[in-house]
Design a protein around this motif. Sequence first.
Motif, PDB file in Angstrom:
ATOM      1  N   GLY A 228      73.775  49.473  51.842  1.00 58.22           N
ATOM      2  CA  GLY A 228      74.112  48.469  52.849  1.00 58.22           C
ATOM      3  C   GLY A 228      73.964  47.042  52.371  1.00 58.22           C
ATOM      4  N   GLU A 229      73.069  46.779  51.407  1.00 58.54           N
ATOM      5  CA  GLU A 229      72.885  45.415  50.911  1.00 58.54           C
ATOM      6  C   GLU A 229      74.141  44.947  50.186  1.00 58.54           C
ATOM      7  OE1 GLU A 229      70.589  44.762  52.512  1.00 58.54           O
ATOM      8  OE2 GLU A 229      68.659  45.647  52.037  1.00 58.54           O
ATOM      9  N   PHE A 230      74.713  45.826  49.355  1.00 59.44           N
ATOM     10  CA  PHE A 230      75.942  45.489  48.650  1.00 59.44           C
ATOM     11  C   PHE A 230      77.118  45.402  49.618  1.00 59.44           C
ATOM     12  CE2 PHE A 230      73.219  47.607  45.576  1.00 59.44           C
ATOM     13  CZ  PHE A 230      73.267  46.727  44.498  1.00 59.44           C
ATOM     14  N   ILE A 231      77.132  46.315  50.590  1.00 57.99           N
ATOM     15  CA  ILE A 231      78.230  46.328  51.550  1.00 57.99           C
ATOM     16  C   ILE A 231      78.210  45.073  52.413  1.00 57.99           C
ATOM     17  CG2 ILE A 231      79.061  47.529  53.629  1.00 57.99           C
ATOM     18  CD1 ILE A 231      78.208  50.153  52.124  1.00 57.99           C
ATOM     19  N   ARG A 232      77.020  44.606  52.777  1.00 55.67           N
ATOM     20  CA  ARG A 232      76.928  43.370  53.558  1.00 55.67           C
ATOM     21  C   ARG A 232      77.533  42.198  52.774  1.00 55.67           C
ATOM     22  NH1 ARG A 232      71.897  40.205  55.721  1.00 55.67           N
ATOM     23  NH2 ARG A 232      70.623  41.727  54.615  1.00 55.67           N
ATOM     24  N   ALA A 233      77.215  42.112  51.488  1.00 58.80           N
ATOM     25  CA  ALA A 233      77.786  41.053  50.657  1.00 58.80           C
ATOM     26  C   ALA A 233      79.298  41.211  50.543  1.00 58.80           C
ATOM     27  CB  ALA A 233      77.144  41.076  49.271  1.00 58.80           C
ATOM     28  N   TYR A 234      79.754  42.447  50.435  1.00 63.81           N
ATOM     29  CA  TYR A 234      81.191  42.719  50.348  1.00 63.81           C
ATOM     30  C   TYR A 234      81.910  42.282  51.619  1.00 63.81           C
ATOM     31  CZ  TYR A 234      85.489  45.482  50.517  1.00 63.81           C
ATOM     32  OH  TYR A 234      86.802  45.877  50.657  1.00 63.81           O
ATOM     33  N   VAL A 235      81.340  42.651  52.785  1.00 67.40           N
ATOM     34  CA  VAL A 235      81.996  42.347  54.064  1.00 67.40           C
ATOM     35  C   VAL A 235      82.101  40.844  54.274  1.00 67.40           C
ATOM     36  CG1 VAL A 235      81.808  42.541  56.573  1.00 67.40           C
ATOM     37  CG2 VAL A 235      81.327  44.522  55.137  1.00 67.40           C
ATOM     38  N   ILE A 236      80.993  40.118  54.059  1.00 64.51           N
ATOM     39  CA  ILE A 236      81.042  38.666  54.302  1.00 64.51           C
ATOM     40  C   ILE A 236      81.918  37.971  53.265  1.00 64.51           C
ATOM     41  CG2 ILE A 236      79.035  37.903  52.938  1.00 64.51           C
ATOM     42  CD1 ILE A 236      79.951  36.795  56.517  1.00 64.51           C
TER      43      ILE A 236
ATOM     44  N   SER B 194      77.232  35.522  45.101  1.00 62.43           N
ATOM     45  CA  SER B 194      76.359  34.523  45.719  1.00 62.43           C
ATOM     46  C   SER B 194      75.792  35.046  47.032  1.00 62.43           C
ATOM     47  CB  SER B 194      77.127  33.215  45.957  1.00 62.43           C
ATOM     48  OG  SER B 194      77.506  32.619  44.732  1.00 62.43           O
ATOM     49  N   ALA B 195      76.625  35.732  47.808  1.00 63.64           N
ATOM     50  CA  ALA B 195      76.154  36.316  49.061  1.00 63.64           C
ATOM     51  C   ALA B 195      75.068  37.353  48.791  1.00 63.64           C
ATOM     52  CB  ALA B 195      77.318  36.954  49.822  1.00 63.64           C
TER      53      ALA B 195
ATOM     54  N   ILE C 247      82.447  45.197  44.078  1.00 63.91           N
ATOM     55  CA  ILE C 247      81.714  44.510  45.124  1.00 63.91           C
ATOM     56  C   ILE C 247      81.240  43.130  44.695  1.00 63.91           C
ATOM     57  CG2 ILE C 247      79.723  45.917  44.410  1.00 63.91           C
ATOM     58  CD1 ILE C 247      80.184  44.169  47.721  1.00 63.91           C
ATOM     59  N   LEU C 248      80.830  43.010  43.459  1.00 69.32           N
ATOM     60  CA  LEU C 248      80.288  41.724  43.022  1.00 69.32           C
ATOM     61  C   LEU C 248      81.201  41.035  42.024  1.00 69.32           C
ATOM     62  CD1 LEU C 248      76.545  42.747  42.647  1.00 69.32           C
ATOM     63  CD2 LEU C 248      77.677  41.682  44.581  1.00 69.32           C
ATOM     64  N   ALA C 249      82.501  41.352  42.071  1.00 74.40           N
ATOM     65  CA  ALA C 249      83.421  40.764  41.099  1.00 74.40           C
ATOM     66  C   ALA C 249      84.030  39.468  41.565  1.00 74.40           C
ATOM     67  CB  ALA C 249      84.544  41.753  40.770  1.00 74.40           C
ATOM     68  N   ASP C 250      83.833  39.128  42.843  1.00 78.23           N
ATOM     69  CA  ASP C 250      84.266  37.846  43.379  1.00 78.23           C
ATOM     70  C   ASP C 250      85.777  37.653  43.372  1.00 78.23           C
ATOM     71  OD1 ASP C 250      81.403  36.287  41.909  1.00 78.23           O
ATOM     72  OD2 ASP C 250      81.668  36.996  43.946  1.00 78.23           O
ATOM     73  N   GLN C 251      86.541  38.738  43.520  1.00 81.37           N
ATOM     74  CA  GLN C 251      87.988  38.566  43.547  1.00 81.37           C
ATOM     75  C   GLN C 251      88.418  37.650  44.684  1.00 81.37           C
ATOM     76  OE1 GLN C 251      86.282  41.398  44.107  1.00 81.37           O
ATOM     77  NE2 GLN C 251      87.361  43.197  43.327  1.00 81.37           N
TER      78      GLN C 251
END
Length: 356
Positions: free
Chosen positions: A92-100, A110-111, A344-348
């Motif tokens: 969920g921590e990664f998914i939260r960053a992905y969603v926002i 950064s999120a 998820i953390l690639a910042d596309q």
Amino acid sequence: MKLKFWIGITISLICLFLVFRGIDFAKVFEAMKSVNYLFIVVSIILQLATIWLRAERWKYLLMPVKPLTFKHLVPATMIGFMANNILPARAGEFIRAYVIGKKEHISKTSAFATIVIERVFDMMTMLGFLLVVILTMKFPENLNGGGISNLLSESALEKIGLVSALFVFGLLAFLILFKELPNQTTQFITTICKPLPTSLAHKALEFVNSFRGGLRVLDTRSHIFWVIFWSLAVWFTAILAGWSVLRAFNLHLSFLAAMFINVIIAFSAALPSSPGYVGPFHAAVSAGVLFFLPTLDKSTVAGIAIIFHLSCIVPITLAGLYYLWKENMSIAEIQRVEQGEEAILADQNADSPNTL
């Protein structure tokens, strides 16, 4: 499946064995039926309120990255905590960053960095509560609750608190140095990435620079003040929610006792486990209740642990599923994020002004 998943399943099974070993399931169901559900409703409302308070806190953590409102942050926060309840490995921590990141077009890395800082403040708050417990609570010389409750001695808690404090403040020091020494950390990452292909080394540097962008909240004292304020609000509300569950079973324990049990639950959540913290959560509740009421029937305590867990997990999971539907996302999409099929953390989706 990943090794971490099976380690979590093993720990969950061990905890469940400790809680349910030798109990009378008829008494468990009897305890669950006798509960005052008015208090459970109050607890559910308070549990949902903790997510809303977390969204308000996250606003200050994200402010240096991109100013967002409470309304923007509630869906991502609720979806993230729902994902923690149904997916393994705290996805969920990664998914939260992905969603926002997807919704607001900001750097996902950064999120994610702001979520790491959020967790540091959570741990610092729990350590503060643990200190209050140790300084104000009179511990019995001989615990006779049996089993896992006997682990809750004053000396054991002091050791747990010391180790946790060393970890938390070590992590905080690392994050501060990571932010304050950009050239040195970039040079270090460049050096260790030399054996890698150029494309991978470049992605690693992009990740480091973007992650550093999420740490800019550490520059602003006013933001830090509000992060601390809302951290206290989150956890005091969680304690009230737990206190309501205890009152639902007609257990007249003090607010300090509810704080103590909440601290144990928070530490148990750090253990690898199955989705939804099944096992460690039940063991923590059982240990806490038996610490204060060692003569209480263990079957009744197991029923308390089940209702306590359900009151925390089910409302947030349902609310998260609602927001997932509202945001036009699906379980399949967040599963792809959890499995790494989405970068998820690639910042596309990051906008260049918001990415360092």
